[in-house]
Design an enzyme around this catalytic site. Sequence first.
Site, PDB file in Angstrom:
ATOM      1  N   ASP A 221     -65.956 -12.923 -64.612  1.00  0.00           N
ATOM      2  CA  ASP A 221     -64.783 -13.499 -65.292  1.00  0.00           C
ATOM      3  C   ASP A 221     -64.414 -12.607 -66.356  1.00  0.00           C
ATOM      4  OD1 ASP A 221     -63.228 -15.629 -66.698  1.00  0.00           O
ATOM      5  OD2 ASP A 221     -64.669 -16.985 -65.639  1.00  0.00           O
ATOM      6  N   HIS A 244     -61.810 -10.340 -64.779  1.00  0.00           N
ATOM      7  CA  HIS A 244     -60.633 -10.852 -64.914  1.00  0.00           C
ATOM      8  C   HIS A 244     -59.558 -10.433 -65.916  1.00  0.00           C
ATOM      9  CE1 HIS A 244     -62.009 -14.855 -62.604  1.00  0.00           C
ATOM     10  NE2 HIS A 244     -62.288 -13.528 -62.042  1.00  0.00           N
TER      11      HIS A 244
END
Length: 395
Positions: A221, A244
Amino acid sequence: MIMCKLSLLAIFPLFLIYLSNLSLAANTIYNVQNYGAKSNGKTDSSNAFLSAWTAACASTSAATIYVPRGSYLIRNAYFSGETCKSNAITIRIDGTLLAPSDYNVIGKSGNWIKFEKVTGVSIYGGTFDGQGAGLWACKTSGKKCPQGNTALAFYNSDNIIINGVTAQNSQMFHILVDGCHNVKLQGVRVSAPGNSPNTDGIHVQSSSGVSIMNSHVGTGDDCISIGPGNSNLWIESIACGPGHGISIGSLGWEVQEAGVQNVTVKTVTFTGTQNGVRVKTWARPSNGFVKGVLFQHLVMSNVQNPIIIDQDYCPNHESCPHQGSGVKISDVTYQDIHGTSATEIAVKLDCSKTNPCSGITLEDVNLSYKDGRAKASCVNAGGRAFGLETSGCAL
Ligand SMILES: *[C@@H]1O[C@H](CO)[C@@H](O)[C@H](O)[C@H]1NC(C)=O
Ligand SMILES: *[C@@H]1O[C@H](CO)[C@@H](O)[C@H](O)[C@H]1NC(C)=O
């Protein structure tokens, strides 16, 4: 002569032991093994760590908790500073702290290793292994699973140093800084697979004076995520990927929400990440804001959304009335950003229709896509662009 030398050699170690136990000396050492911790990776050492903490915390001078080499199973541990006398506790770790591999064992507290209301705690070295694979598999299979736990969390604490620490395979966030002042993360390494769900590297919220330097984050993430209520945040010399990217947000879920102010992100390389630098807000009413952000000297390598502001975030179009985002974004500078985009639109500024972005500066942004220039798209964004080698954006 020989006799004399021998006796000196014999006395010297005794002198060292004397020094290390002397509470008037600069530092008293609390070895977790002396409190019953076992380095076999199998015996639950939670209570031993807590006892060492209690002893160090009661010290009236500087104290060091020492974790020797080896692997220590910790079910979970909550270190409270509320009754501490010492405001200089060093935790020196040569070993690995291991979470239970069965995610039902930690429980639902939300944290595996947690510090709360501590002052002057420094962690040097060591590995925090969250053993999250079981929970990721549960989540990925779409079954009903617990939310999971953050591996290493600091709440409402001041003057914290996290140096040379590795956090890996957390069930959820790896490192959390929440409600803290003056926190220095230095030489941190976060490592989890690119497809592990919700495993943010470092999440900071409601904090001021946090710096994150010389660190490497590869995870499933956000490498670094910045929640509401942060000011004076400094992020420098980071390698991010997989992951991310670095994200301010999601913000604006709450109507009453503290803003984000004075954030510097410089000298970061993003490799194969979903985003580079992102600001993301819910398309909901909110009095939150983002102001005074500098993104500088960034290198993008095959990044899907190198530069993105998304103020229209609302997965499944649930819980968003039609107002657009109330979060006001202003004075955001993008400077000296180059490299490659994995998609044609490398710069996407999608600002709120009710609260347009203002004071956006794009300077020396040069991103390519395949063999040509990448494109930019800007909606409800005001500011100026120069040296922008990425066409299509009318600020
Ligand atoms: C912004 O934050 C930095 C630390 O990240 C600090 O040194 C600087 O003084 C802050 N600027 C203002 C105007 O508060
Ligand atoms: C932009 O990047 C391309 C490819 O790296 C390079 O050829 C070009 O000279 C750069 N433009 C500027 C103005 O730096």
